[in-house]
Design an enzyme around this catalytic site. Sequence first.
Site, PDB file in Angstrom:
ATOM      1  N   GLU A  24      -1.866  -7.605   7.422  1.00  0.00           N
ATOM      2  CA  GLU A  24      -0.617  -7.433   8.175  1.00  0.00           C
ATOM      3  C   GLU A  24      -0.749  -8.086   9.548  1.00  0.00           C
ATOM      4  O   GLU A  24      -1.849  -8.378  10.029  1.00  0.00           O
ATOM      5  CB  GLU A  24      -0.307  -5.934   8.313  1.00  0.00           C
ATOM      6  CG  GLU A  24       1.002  -5.591   8.994  1.00  0.00           C
ATOM      7  CD  GLU A  24       2.226  -6.147   8.287  1.00  0.00           C
ATOM      8  OE1 GLU A  24       2.501  -7.358   8.459  1.00  0.00           O
ATOM      9  OE2 GLU A  24       2.917  -5.384   7.595  1.00  0.00           O
TER      10      GLU A  24
ATOM     11  N   HIS B 119       0.828  -1.215   0.000  1.00  0.00           N
ATOM     12  CA  HIS B 119       0.000   0.000   0.000  1.00  0.00           C
ATOM     13  C   HIS B 119       0.861   1.264   0.000  1.00  0.00           C
ATOM     14  O   HIS B 119       2.030   1.252   0.404  1.00  0.00           O
ATOM     15  CB  HIS B 119      -0.917   0.004   1.229  1.00  0.00           C
ATOM     16  CG  HIS B 119      -0.158  -0.003   2.522  1.00  0.00           C
ATOM     17  ND1 HIS B 119       0.394   1.132   3.067  1.00  0.00           N
ATOM     18  CD2 HIS B 119       0.159  -1.017   3.357  1.00  0.00           C
ATOM     19  CE1 HIS B 119       1.009   0.823   4.195  1.00  0.00           C
ATOM     20  NE2 HIS B 119       0.881  -0.487   4.393  1.00  0.00           N
TER      21      HIS B 119
END
EC number: 5.4.2.11
Length: 195
Positions: free
Chosen positions: A81, A8
């Site tokens: 994550e 990202h």
Amino acid sequence: MNFILIRHGETHANVEKRIYGVSHSPFTDHGKQQIKGILQYIQHKSVDCIYTSPMERTQVMASEMVKHLGVSLEVVYALGEMNYGIFEGLTPDEAMDKYPKEYVLFMKEYEAYVIPNGENSMDFDQRVMSFLDKIKDEEGTCICVTHGGVMRIAVMHLLGLSSEERWHFKIEPGMIMELEYNKGYGRLIHMITPY
């Protein structure tokens, strides 16, 4: 399978060097520019599907990619994550001040230590590798919009590296890594930041 792994774009938590995995942090202006660069890079790629982490910072990017590429999008929990539990949102100094015992244990016993209200590295590794094992022998090309920690595990696993060797890769926000995996053999093709 050919993998296009994309981290990202830069967030405020990245700039502030905060520990965050499952917490939300908005994109910086630079992060928004990175997304534009990534979209330009992938627009001429031949892609069969897009997988994304469930985090907002990845889903925003993946949704834009779907508009450009017109392929299916699947949200995959395994691409999220690591959950840093009590350390979420803190800088390393703040974590040390607030939770000195836990933070020292986390740093010394990184792989085995289960962060309170979070997870440990071995479980995190296993969930990412299990997902990769399900798709790595398929034909085609997929994009995985994900996080730095997930990308390190993917590189380690697909290239047959040891757990410690994952730390040889610096994976910045907005980075793209392209890997080929065929008949049990992985190759790193590109590692770029297209902006």
